[in-house]
Design a protein around this motif. Structure first.
Motif, PDB file in Angstrom:
ATOM      1  N   LEU A   1       0.814  -1.292   0.065  1.00 29.40           N
ATOM      2  CA  LEU A   1       0.016   0.015  -0.062  1.00 29.40           C
ATOM      3  C   LEU A   1       1.030   1.243  -0.125  1.00 29.40           C
ATOM      4  CD1 LEU A   1      -2.908  -0.933   2.298  1.00 29.40           C
ATOM      5  CD2 LEU A   1      -2.994  -0.847   0.003  1.00 29.40           C
ATOM      6  N   ASN A   2       2.244   1.216   0.625  1.00 30.96           N
ATOM      7  CA  ASN A   2       2.975   2.282   0.602  1.00 30.96           C
ATOM      8  C   ASN A   2       3.504   2.623  -0.990  1.00 30.96           C
ATOM      9  OD1 ASN A   2       2.526   2.787   3.177  1.00 30.96           O
ATOM     10  ND2 ASN A   2       4.523   1.565   3.690  1.00 30.96           N
ATOM     11  N   ASP A   3       3.446   1.748  -1.597  1.00 35.13           N
ATOM     12  CA  ASP A   3       3.956   2.004  -3.172  1.00 35.13           C
ATOM     13  C   ASP A   3       2.819   2.652  -3.788  1.00 35.13           C
ATOM     14  OD1 ASP A   3       6.494   0.786  -2.443  1.00 35.13           O
ATOM     15  OD2 ASP A   3       5.801  -1.172  -3.118  1.00 35.13           O
ATOM     16  N   MET A   4       1.566   2.443  -3.460  1.00 39.73           N
ATOM     17  CA  MET A   4       0.509   3.062  -4.250  1.00 39.73           C
ATOM     18  C   MET A   4       0.249   4.856  -4.044  1.00 39.73           C
ATOM     19  SD  MET A   4      -2.489   0.184  -3.888  1.00 39.73           S
ATOM     20  CE  MET A   4      -2.262  -1.316  -4.805  1.00 39.73           C
ATOM     21  N   ARG A   5       0.928   5.256  -4.640  1.00 40.65           N
ATOM     22  CA  ARG A   5       1.087   6.754  -4.613  1.00 40.65           C
ATOM     23  C   ARG A   5       0.701   7.441  -5.676  1.00 40.65           C
ATOM     24  NH1 ARG A   5       7.152   5.583  -4.672  1.00 40.65           N
ATOM     25  NH2 ARG A   5       6.719   4.893  -2.437  1.00 40.65           N
ATOM     26  N   TYR A   6       0.238   6.907  -6.539  1.00 36.60           N
ATOM     27  CA  TYR A   6      -0.045   7.725  -8.114  1.00 36.60           C
ATOM     28  C   TYR A   6      -1.531   7.532  -8.188  1.00 36.60           C
ATOM     29  CZ  TYR A   6       4.884   7.497  -9.071  1.00 36.60           C
ATOM     30  OH  TYR A   6       6.154   7.415  -9.129  1.00 36.60           O
ATOM     31  N   ARG A   7      -2.237   8.846  -8.467  1.00 33.71           N
ATOM     32  CA  ARG A   7      -3.928   8.717  -8.714  1.00 33.71           C
ATOM     33  C   ARG A   7      -3.921   8.366 -10.357  1.00 33.71           C
ATOM     34  NH1 ARG A   7      -7.452   7.905  -5.030  1.00 33.71           N
ATOM     35  NH2 ARG A   7      -9.201   9.194  -5.304  1.00 33.71           N
ATOM     36  N   ILE A   8      -4.758   7.481 -10.455  1.00 33.70           N
ATOM     37  CA  ILE A   8      -5.231   6.909 -11.884  1.00 33.70           C
ATOM     38  C   ILE A   8      -6.636   7.179 -11.958  1.00 33.70           C
ATOM     39  CG2 ILE A   8      -3.226   5.772 -12.287  1.00 33.70           C
ATOM     40  CD1 ILE A   8      -4.948   3.372 -12.280  1.00 33.70           C
ATOM     41  N   GLN A   9      -6.992   7.471 -13.353  1.00 34.87           N
ATOM     42  CA  GLN A   9      -8.533   7.455 -13.576  1.00 34.87           C
ATOM     43  C   GLN A   9      -8.884   6.608 -14.673  1.00 34.87           C
ATOM     44  OE1 GLN A   9      -9.018  11.257 -15.066  1.00 34.87           O
ATOM     45  NE2 GLN A   9      -9.069  12.442 -13.178  1.00 34.87           N
ATOM     46  N   PHE A  10      -9.805   5.520 -14.441  1.00 40.81           N
ATOM     47  CA  PHE A  10     -10.513   4.651 -15.578  1.00 40.81           C
ATOM     48  C   PHE A  10     -11.828   5.544 -16.168  1.00 40.81           C
ATOM     49  CE2 PHE A  10      -8.124   1.828 -12.727  1.00 40.81           C
ATOM     50  CZ  PHE A  10      -7.664   0.782 -13.575  1.00 40.81           C
ATOM     51  N   GLN A  11     -11.426   5.364 -17.550  1.00 37.70           N
ATOM     52  CA  GLN A  11     -12.544   5.976 -18.235  1.00 37.70           C
ATOM     53  C   GLN A  11     -13.109   5.215 -19.049  1.00 37.70           C
ATOM     54  OE1 GLN A  11     -10.671   9.258 -20.519  1.00 37.70           O
ATOM     55  NE2 GLN A  11     -10.757  10.834 -18.626  1.00 37.70           N
ATOM     56  N   LYS A  12     -14.490   5.319 -19.437  1.00 37.70           N
ATOM     57  CA  LYS A  12     -15.204   4.444 -20.351  1.00 37.70           C
ATOM     58  C   LYS A  12     -15.668   5.667 -21.569  1.00 37.70           C
ATOM     59  CE  LYS A  12     -19.648   4.003 -18.069  1.00 37.70           C
ATOM     60  NZ  LYS A  12     -20.618   2.880 -17.834  1.00 37.70           N
ATOM     61  N   LYS A  13     -15.928   5.113 -22.715  1.00 39.51           N
ATOM     62  CA  LYS A  13     -16.566   5.703 -23.919  1.00 39.51           C
ATOM     63  C   LYS A  13     -17.856   6.107 -23.516  1.00 39.51           C
ATOM     64  CE  LYS A  13     -14.685   4.890 -27.726  1.00 39.51           C
ATOM     65  NZ  LYS A  13     -14.394   4.261 -29.078  1.00 39.51           N
ATOM     66  N   LYS A  14     -18.308   7.153 -23.819  1.00 42.13           N
ATOM     67  CA  LYS A  14     -19.601   7.692 -23.498  1.00 42.13           C
ATOM     68  C   LYS A  14     -20.244   8.286 -24.937  1.00 42.13           C
ATOM     69  CE  LYS A  14     -21.638  11.620 -21.493  1.00 42.13           C
ATOM     70  NZ  LYS A  14     -21.446  12.698 -20.381  1.00 42.13           N
ATOM     71  N   GLN A  15     -21.092   7.762 -25.507  1.00 40.10           N
ATOM     72  CA  GLN A  15     -21.492   8.344 -26.687  1.00 40.10           C
ATOM     73  C   GLN A  15     -22.643   9.579 -26.468  1.00 40.10           C
ATOM     74  OE1 GLN A  15     -24.161   5.390 -28.870  1.00 40.10           O
ATOM     75  NE2 GLN A  15     -22.405   5.305 -30.266  1.00 40.10           N
ATOM     76  N   THR A  16     -22.163  10.440 -27.386  1.00 40.51           N
ATOM     77  CA  THR A  16     -22.968  11.847 -27.267  1.00 40.51           C
ATOM     78  C   THR A  16     -23.964  11.945 -28.210  1.00 40.51           C
ATOM     79  OG1 THR A  16     -21.112  12.843 -28.250  1.00 40.51           O
ATOM     80  CG2 THR A  16     -21.098  13.051 -26.074  1.00 40.51           C
ATOM     81  N   GLY A  17     -23.714  11.114 -29.506  1.00 37.51           N
ATOM     82  CA  GLY A  17     -24.619  11.561 -30.436  1.00 37.51           C
ATOM     83  C   GLY A  17     -25.819  10.523 -30.603  1.00 37.51           C
ATOM     84  N   ARG A  18     -26.715  10.460 -31.249  1.00 38.85           N
ATOM     85  CA  ARG A  18     -27.938   9.935 -31.356  1.00 38.85           C
ATOM     86  C   ARG A  18     -27.656   8.419 -32.113  1.00 38.85           C
ATOM     87  NH1 ARG A  18     -33.200  12.955 -32.977  1.00 38.85           N
ATOM     88  NH2 ARG A  18     -31.659  13.574 -34.546  1.00 38.85           N
TER      89      ARG A  18
END
Length: 104
Positions: free
Chosen positions: A2-19
């Motif tokens: 747990l001491n090695d986990m010092r970076y913040r990362i983000q998981f992103q997923k695709k979001k469709q904006t068009g119809r």
């Protein structure tokens, strides 16, 4: 670990904006933000990745989650990474190892 986990990362997923799916106006939304250990490949893994021109691969170690898949991407230090594989860490069962390649 747990001491090695010092970076913040983000998981992103695709979001469709068009119809329609063919509109091509896809955007990405952050669905998970967590702490991670980030490290480059070493030894045999590095040379295997270099053979197929994927030297820019990073291994992220995070706490175990069920809501992550290969269709997501990772944002780490303002760079976008495409998820290559998600593997359980068998030596420490409460963690996952995510291998990702930088998107150019």
């Amino acid at each position: 670990m747990l001491n090695d986990m010092r970076y913040r990362i983000q998981f992103q997923k695709k979001k469709q904006t068009g119809r329609l799916p063919v509109d091509g106006k896809d955007s990405w939304e952050t669905v998970i933000e967590c702490w991670a250990k980030a490290e480059g490949l070493k030894g045999r893994e590095y040379y295997a990745a270099a053979a197929i021109q994927k030297e820019k691969t990073i291994k992220f170690t995070i706490r175990h989650r069920e809501d992550i898949n290969e269709h997501m991407r990772i944002v780490f230090e303002n760079k976008v990474y495409e998820i290559e594989s998600i593997l359980p860490n068998y030596s420490r069962r409460h963690f996952l190892m995510v291998k990702a390649n930088v998107v150019s």
